[in-house]
Design a protein around this motif. Structure first.
Motif, short mmCIF file in Angstrom:
data_model
loop_
_atom_site.label_atom_id
_atom_site.label_comp_id
_atom_site.label_asym_id
_atom_site.label_seq_id
_atom_site.Cartn_x
_atom_site.Cartn_y
_atom_site.Cartn_z
N PRO A 1 -0.87 7.86 -2.74
CA PRO A 1 -0.02 9.00 -2.44
C PRO A 1 -0.47 10.23 -3.20
N LYS B 1 -1.41 -0.22 0.93
CA LYS B 1 -2.57 -0.09 0.05
C LYS B 1 -2.80 -1.39 -0.72
N ARG C 1 3.47 3.10 2.00
CA ARG C 1 2.06 3.39 1.70
C ARG C 1 1.55 2.48 0.58
N GLN D 1 1.62 8.14 9.11
CA GLN D 1 2.83 8.01 8.30
C GLN D 1 3.38 9.38 7.95
N THR E 1 -5.74 5.85 0.31
CA THR E 1 -4.35 5.43 0.51
C THR E 1 -3.44 5.77 -0.63
N GLU F 1 -2.77 7.17 7.11
CA GLU F 1 -1.96 8.04 6.27
C GLU F 1 -1.39 9.20 7.07
N ASP G 1 6.86 6.34 0.97
CA ASP G 1 5.93 6.14 -0.14
C ASP G 1 5.83 4.66 -0.49
#
Length: 737
Positions: free
Chosen positions: A197, A722, A718, A224, A195, A221, A715
């Motif tokens: 970036p 996470k 994410r 997204q 997860t 991921e 971002d």
């Protein structure tokens, strides 16, 4: 013998139970995977169905069906047979046999001896959700792998019981505890790598269950990323869709020194002004799309009279879409925080425009105190424990860490709107460690270009003891990880100021009439604040060089330099304005025998509508920054030219030059070369102008301000997901302990 009998009895009793549990888990896994697939394709699929894009639908379905466990994908509408389906759709499965409802549904079937799971999802219109359901998205998964997984589970059970037979009870208990702890630790590592970036295909060897967890996270991921990849047209609506899908109910707070709307006393009463600011031009459309609260310094003479008892006002005034919270700063604080540390210290330091920065201890104390005041305002305005806080620019380098201390669970994105210099240059700043520590309180720090990101990482490496992950481009300081990312900023597309503009020819006629210019006069424009980083003097000198080397342009060419006064309290800025006026007078006097004179210096604030009228009237736009983060004037000129004409001259030292390769790139320090490029721009054929402008408009229209904000918000999404998964894993670890 007794132990063997006990083991055999346990295996006989637990085997079917384990098989059943694994089978149920496998089914839930497939249902989750199917839902993730539908979430990633529902938006584009709905638009394709409404537009009748059959080829695009088939191409999308074939990409989805490349997954080895997906047998087929289809869309069922009114007929018995699917309206669209992949090649391997079983003929025995028809639309009338599939259970369809207003919500998602699943059913198991046997096809050619293989067990399959059919998921049906209602497709809702993107443009009008109140309409009837467009159809149902059908996805068929192969469940035969569950039998293999159940066999694996039974094998592991047999091995475990064999270990219990061979080992003592104490050793067996210790081994089980060790396996549990090790599995949870591996699970956390899998979550982190899956997860984070920027990580792609991290290699690791995990057990079968861990591999399935990693695969589900990878699908998350991918879903997204698909939003960014599949959305070609970024708009206010797109950004709102992302907020609803990825960050439902999240609170957004923006912190900036400059406010988007200023109220001043004027001859007719209280007047509203939109400041000439690239930051406002970029962030204000985002706030209109997302809503939330913008916290800024109230600088207008009538600002206090227009807010409520809590210093808030809804904006835009005629149709409020978000809240503006004003912070009051005394004149003394303004001198130390804004004019002093920010604009006499950090601004020249970061721009490397050969103006010596000034550092005063008193300015630093005021800068820190004002940052504390804004941090208190953020904490007061936050209505939730985990808002997204977007901190803008070099005025608030200490603010991220201060907000982190007050709101630990906040997702803090700091965007640095100016360049970040190399480590050697930044090393002269007396409080460099404090600035770096303050910025690293962010979840993400954004810069215009990768070059500025690299400079920041080198600066951190040089001056702060921390752990830098070059692969992920992150810095970990005192257990907190901050990601460093390039987010090229852009403009609203199409700009609001373009809505009521006249035709290109009408704009040209109006500008020529207002400036008393003959119809055949070629016009170049320069539009910015009076700032020594913008290269105004170099631009004027280049015009002088043009007229010396190409005398045919005397009386046929005019540079219209529109410059708004700014930071007039600082001598460097006031001196620049005086020097520009003197230089313009000198050059005009040099060519006093020709008419019109070559330099028209207009020193006042221009409203966006006036700026776009000048853009549309111009033959050439000159952006000659000596050092710039991005420069949105270049992109606004491109947006203004819907006739696909005009030439953009762009400084190599502006971040936009890395995106707009079709512009004529110049070195503003070389007046002779800039004059020659200006001559080339003035004689460029219309066909070449068209090709260059068409390509630049296509680039800026797709990479607009909504894409800039969307990348940051994705971002942020994410990171938040996470963090939630890691918190769950940590809780499980504590329980196991």
């Amino acid at each position: 013998m007794i132990a063997c009998a006990v083991a055999l009895f346990a295996l006989t009793l637990l085997g079917p139970l384990v098989t059943s549990l694994v089978d149920d888990w496998s089914r839930r896994d497939v249902e989750l995977r199917a839902t993730l697939v539908f979430n990633s394709v529902s938006g584009p699929l709905s638009a394709m169905l409404e537009n009748g894009q059959t080829d695009h639908i088939n191409e999308l379905f074939e990409r989805v069906a490349t997954d080895s466990r997906i047998v087929a994908v289809a869309v069922c509408r009114d007929g018995k047979e699917p309206a669209h389906a992949t090649k391997l759709m079983p003929s025995s499965i028809s639309c009338e046999k599939i259970a369809r409802s207003d919500t998602e549904s699943f059913s198991s079937v046997i096809v050619n001896g293989r067990r399959m799971l059919i998921g049906a999802y209602p497709i809702v219109s993107r443009t009008d959700p109140s309409r009837e359901i467009e159809g149902h998205f059908i996805i068929v998964h192969d469940l035969s792998f569950a039998e293999h997984r159940g066999q694996e589970a039974r094998n592991y059970l047999t091995l475990m019981l064999g270990g219990i037979i061979l080992a003592s009870g104490a050793l067996a208990i210790g081994l089980v505890l060790y396996l549990i702890r090790n599995w949870l630790r591996t699970f956390k590592q899998a979550v982190t790598s899956a997860t984070s970036p920027g990580v792609r295909n991290a290699a690791a060897s995990y057990g079968p269950l861990d591999k399935e967890v990693r695969q589900v996270l990878r699908q998350l991921e991918m879903s997204q990323s698909a939003i960014d990849r599949d959305q070609a047209n970024w708009s206010k609506e797109t950004l709102r869709d992302i907020m609803l899908a990825e960050l439902p109910g999240v609170e957004v707070l923006v912190v900036a020194n400059r406010e988007p709307y200023i109220h001043n006393h004027g001859p007719g009463g209280i007047e509203l002004q939109t400041p000439a600011s690239g930051l406002v031009s970029a962030v204000e459309p985002v706030m209109r799309a997302c809503g939330g609260t913008w916290i800024a310094h109230g600088s207008g003479t009538a600002d206090r009279e227009t807010v409520d008892a809590n210093d808030r006002i809804g904006v835009p005034p005629r149709s409020p879409e978000y809240t503006l919270r004003r912070i009051w700063i005394s004149e003394e604080e303004q001198d130390g925080y804004y004019y002093g540390l920010a604009n006499e210290g950090l601004w020249p330091l970061c721009h490397i425009a050969f103006t010596r920065p000034v550092f005063r201890e008193s300015d630093w104390r005021t800068y820190r105190a004002v940052n504390e005041r804004f941090a208190d305002a953020v904490a007061a305005e936050a209505k939730t424990s985990s808002p997204i806080v977007l901190i803008q620019d070099y005025h608030f380098a200490l603010l991220p860490q201060m907000v982190r201390e007050r709101i630990p669970d906040a997702t803090i994105i700091t965007f640095w709107h100016i360049p970040w210099p190399n480590a050697e240059t930044f090393g002269i700043f007396p409080w460099k460690e404090e600035i770096i520590h303050g910025l690293l309180g962010s979840s993400i720090i954004g810069f215009h270009t990768q070059f500025h990101c690299n400079n920041f990482l080198e600066t951190v490496d040089r001056f702060v003891e921390s752990r830098i992950d070059r692969e992920q481009e992150s810095v970990t300081l005192k257990g907190h990880e901050t990601f460093i990312r390039p987010y090229p900023i852009s403009i609203d597309w199409p700009p609001a100021a373009l809505a009521n503009q006249k035709s290109i020819q009408d704009c040209r006629d109006a500008v020529r009439k207002r400036l008393d210019l003959p119809p055949e006069t070629k016009i170049a424009v320069g539009i910015e604040r009076f700032d020594y980083t913008k290269g105004v003097l170099d631009r004027i000198r280049a015009v002088d060089t043009l007229l010396e080397t190409h005398p045919e342009w005397r009386g046929r060419f005019v540079l219209v330099q529109a410059a708004a006064p700014t930071r007039s309290k600082l001598q460097t800025y006031k001196g620049l304005q005086d020097e520009a006026m003197a230089l313009a007078e000198e050059i005009n006097a040099k060519y006093a025998d020709v008419s019109p004179q070559p330099i028209r210096l207009i020193i006042r604030h221009h409203e966006p509508s006036e700026v776009f009228e000048l853009f549309r009237a111009a033959d050439v736009c000159i952006v000659s920054s000596l050092h710039d983060g991005m420069n949105l004037v270049a992109k606004e000129f491109i947006a203004a030219r819907d006739d696909e004409r005009g030439v953009l001259m762009l400084s190599h030292f502006a971040g936009a030059s890395r995106e707009l390769a079709e512009a004529l790139i110049i070195n503003p320090y070389d007046a002779h070369a800039t004059g020659e490029v200006l001559h080339s721009a003035l004689v460029m054929p219309e066909t070449e102008q068209h090709e260059r402008m068409r390509l630049m408009r296509a680039y800026v229209s797709t990479r607009n301000v909504y894409r800039w904000a969307g990348q940051m918000l994705l971002d942020a999404s994410r990171l938040r997901k996470k963090q939630r998964i890691l918190e769950i894993a940590a809780l499980d670890t504590d329980r196991a302990g």
